[in-house]
Design an enzyme around this catalytic site. Structure first.
Site, short mmCIF file in Angstrom:
data_model
loop_
_atom_site.label_atom_id
_atom_site.label_comp_id
_atom_site.label_asym_id
_atom_site.label_seq_id
_atom_site.Cartn_x
_atom_site.Cartn_y
_atom_site.Cartn_z
N GLU A 32 0.84 -1.21 0.00
CA GLU A 32 0.00 0.00 0.00
C GLU A 32 0.87 1.26 0.00
O GLU A 32 0.79 2.07 0.93
CB GLU A 32 -0.96 -0.01 1.18
CG GLU A 32 -2.01 -1.08 1.09
CD GLU A 32 -3.14 -0.93 2.09
OE1 GLU A 32 -2.93 -0.26 3.12
OE2 GLU A 32 -4.21 -1.50 1.85
N GLU A 42 -6.69 -7.48 -0.72
CA GLU A 42 -7.07 -7.53 0.69
C GLU A 42 -8.51 -7.09 0.86
O GLU A 42 -8.94 -6.11 0.26
CB GLU A 42 -6.23 -6.56 1.52
CG GLU A 42 -4.81 -6.93 1.73
CD GLU A 42 -4.13 -5.87 2.60
OE1 GLU A 42 -4.80 -5.22 3.42
OE2 GLU A 42 -2.92 -5.68 2.42
C1 GLA Z 1 -4.22 -2.54 4.91
C2 GLA Z 1 -2.82 -3.13 5.04
C3 GLA Z 1 -2.77 -4.35 5.88
C4 GLA Z 1 -3.65 -4.18 7.11
C5 GLA Z 1 -5.06 -3.88 6.68
C6 GLA Z 1 -6.01 -3.76 7.84
O1 GLA Z 1 -4.93 -3.03 3.87
O2 GLA Z 1 -2.23 -3.40 3.79
O3 GLA Z 1 -1.43 -4.56 6.27
O4 GLA Z 1 -3.14 -3.15 7.87
O5 GLA Z 1 -5.05 -2.64 6.01
O6 GLA Z 1 -7.32 -3.49 7.40
#
Ligand code: GLA
Length: 681
Positions: A159, A316
């Site tokens: 991210e 995710e």
């Molecule tokens: C993001 C991050 C993960 C985690 C999630 C929690 O997507 O990439 O590492 O922190 O949020 O929702």
């Protein structure tokens, strides 16, 4: 090739159908747990896990001292159990030894405060020191795992820009100056673009330029906009640098996880998407929004747009609650399935979760996971098994493409510019209008492709342009050409106001679209908080009005009362072989639904299932040899979907399928004889 029946386009992953998986953080657990993990992954049908996402401090315990023994064991275990790895380069968060030795790598906030380590992503995107360390780690990871049989995908960092997108330190200032010198070549060109004749801001050289740090009054809007462009480019160049190291040693596809979501807007992903071998998004249902599932659909449509209409990866999401909203709501019965099928319907061919096993320690220990704290004796684990079966049942849709006749023009740069300070009304928020239009189209049962500025619109009957405050000439011309060729456009207030430098287009609003729309607006007349005005068709409008003078457009509805009393609120202008609609205010939901219905009829766009209620979401994915209709029922009554064929989750063949309240159906369309027994069970 017939555009409406394209050949399948598969994600470049070693999967038969829809990949299923999650983030796997074995470093948080003793070795004994790992064997249980892979056994349970197999049981659930998990076949792709993201590993080494936050692994830096484990692998490089001290500078240059790399130890892959644990990760080797994990990769081997995964491979032995048929699970592929979405392998992180591990560079997302540096270990404490690095930031302790190099505090100059820490990011600096707008007000000059240094961001401390202790959380994650505490690094300046322009730091050469951090980049050098990260690329060294990337090289080691690539060298070590390039030929590992479990490797399916490289996952750069994590991210990028989630927490450190904007850094205001001196190193960033220098990088910003270099970026500006590249863009403008001469300081005079920068002065012109930034309008520095205003407030005595003329620069004598690039060396005098700073990031838009906290100052005594209001920031130059073009400086702010360019700083956001620079910051997005800076992290993209970080991605490119890591990807180049990986590609030197491996042919395995490379990606990173985007954050197409309502609360993060720091990257211009239109510029990023072409750099990805797989477009991947992270998306969580945001219960803080008024209509969370409308936003799920929108984000999925944006992600498909980034993937140029091809399948993409949901890297995710969560099975249940997250831990970062104020109140972290569990999902209601059926809500998870509806969410996942919404993503798949709109092009996701991989569905992965954060995370595999719920953490015991650390900031995210109360975030849901595929394997909850309670273990397998839990509703959560039953849910995981159910999700695995659901995705299995949908395997055959992989590689098909979503059909859409409507395009919605969306732009991060317009978002940045629209939401700046110093505008006629700070109640106008770009995403509100974008969401509202997308949701209205979805309620009409129509699927929307979200497209980039300047995109070729010839495949669409209608293009919707919500509050596109900033627009360049190329984009405005593309919309004009679409209408001239016989298409329809629906453009809403405060569009086309500024050019790419954030300078007002003079001669009457809405500058870039004035001729196309056949209107001339000479004054903005925004409404006060809570103020409403009525239109003569009964619509209630809020937030915004303006004085619209038709110049060839036909008035479709007028304001009755308010500062634009009697003036045009909605217009339609014939242009070339098509027509362009203009909406000069913010509609209430019933008014917007009515108007969107009329515009769709004008454009000749019909819903896939005309009898579906507004709470039922309908999408079709097609390929040359197959067609699938996805029906997701967010409502409280059952719906009988008239789609002849086999419903994949239940394996029933019928001409009519009952979609229970809160349930879903995915039907492979098949010609069935009319005397075939109807099955609405
Ligand atoms: C993001 C991050 C993960 C985690 C999630 C929690 O997507 O990439 O590492 O922190 O949020 O929702």
């Amino acid at each position: 090739m017939d555009e409406r029946h394209p050949a399948r386009h598969r994600l470049p992953l070693p999967h038969r159908g829809i990949a299923f998986g999650g983030d796997y953080n074995p470093e948080q657990w003793p070795r004994q747990t790992w064997a249980e993990d892979v056994r349970l992954m197999q049981e659930a049908g998990v076949d792709l896990v993201a590993v080494n996402v936050f692994g830096w401090a484990e692998i490089e315990r001290s500078p240059g001292d790399y130890d892959f023994a644990d990760l080797d064991e994990v990769m081997d275990l995964l491979h032995a159990h048929g699970v592929h790895a979405n392998l992180g380069t591990g560079t997302s968060t540096p270990p404490p030894w690095l930031t302790a030795a190099h505090p100059e790598t820490l990011p600096v906030a707008r007000d000059g405060g240094v961001i401390s380590p202790g959380g994650r992503q505490a690094w300046c995107p322009s730091s050469p020191v951090m980049r050098e360390h990260a690329l060294r780690l990337t090289g080691e990871v690539a060298r070590h795992y390039a030929d590992h049989p479990a490797l399916a995908l490289w996952h750069v960092s994590n991210e990028l820009g989630c927490h450190n997108a904007l850094c205001f330190c001196d190193v960033s200032a220098q990088a910003f100056r270099r970026w500006l010198a590249d863009r403008y070549e001469t300081v005079e060109a920068l002065n012109t673009a930034w309008g520095t004749a205003f407030w005595s801001q003329r620069y004598g050289s690039f060396d005098e330029v700073l990031p838009p740090r906290r100052n005594a009054s209001a920031t130059n809007p073009t400086q702010e906009l360019d700083f956001r462009r620079f910051s997005s480019d800076e992290l993209l160049s970080w991605y490119d640098a890591e990807a180049a190291v990986l590609r030197e040693r491996s042919d395995v596809p490379v990606t990173t996880n985007f954050m197409v979501t309502a609360h993060i807007r720091t990257q211009d992903y239109w510029t990023w998407a072409g750099h990805m071998d797989v477009v991947a998004n992270d998306h969580y249902v945001d219960h803080r929004l008024a209509d969370p599932h409308a936003e799920v659909a929108f984000a999925a449509d944006v992600t498909r747009g980034l993937a140029a209409g091809n399948p993409w990866m949901l890297m995710e999401t969560s099975t249940g609650a997250v831990n970062w909203q104020h109140r972290n709501l569990a999902k209601a019965p059926g809500e998870l399935e509806r969410t996942l099928v919404t993503h798949v319907a709109r092009g996701a061919d991989a569905v992965c979760f954060f995370q595999w096993r719920a953490s015991r320690a650390g900031a995210e220990r109360f975030h849901s996971a595929l394997l909850p704290h309670a273990g397998t004796d839990s509703t959560g684990w039953e849910t995981t098994l159910r999700v695995g079966r659901l995705l299995d049942a949908l395997d055959e849709v992989a590689g098909t493409r979503v059909e859409a006749e409507v395009a919605l023009l969306f732009d991060w740069q317009a978002w940045w510019a629209c939401d700046e300070d110093g505008h006629p009304s700070s109640d106008v928020r770009y995403l509100d209008e974008v969401h509202a239009m997308h949701a209205a189209l979805r309620r009409q049962g129509v699927v929307v492709d979200v497209v980039r500025p300047g995109a070729d619109l010839s495949a669409y009957r209608l293009v919707v342009v919500p509050t596109l405050f900033l627009v360049d000439d190329t984009t405005a011309s593309a919309v004009e050409a679409h209408v001239a060729a016989g298409g329809r456009a629906l453009i809403t207030y405060l569009s086309g106001i500024v050019d790419e430098h954030d300078h007002v287009r003079t001669g009457g609003y809405p500058g870039a679209f004035r001729t196309l729309l056949g209107v001339h607006v000479d004054e903005f007349l925004p409404l006060d908080a809570g103020e409403e005005v009525r239109l003569d068709d009964g619509t209630v409008a809020t937030l915004w009005t303006e004085r619209v003078r038709p110049r060839g457009a036909r008035v479709h509805a007028r304001f009755t009362g308010g500062p634009s009393d009697g003036g045009a609120a909605v217009t339609r202008h014939r242009h070339g072989r098509g027509a362009a609609w203009y909406v000069a205010t913010r509609f209430d939901e019933p008014g917007r639904d009515r108007l969107v219905g009329e515009v769709l009829a004008d454009a000749g766009v019909a819903p896939i299932l005309p009898d579906a209620p507004r709470t039922v979401d309908v999408v079709r994915r097609v390929a040359d040899e197959a067609s699938y209709v996805f029906v997701v029922n967010h409502g409280t009554s059952d719906y009988l979907a008239p789609v002849a064929g086999t419903e994949l989750t239940r394996g029933r063949r019928a001409r009519l399928h009952r979609v229970a309240a809160g349930g879903l159906a995915v039907v492979r369309q098949e010609p069935l004889p009319t005397d075939d027994k109807e099955d609405a069970a």
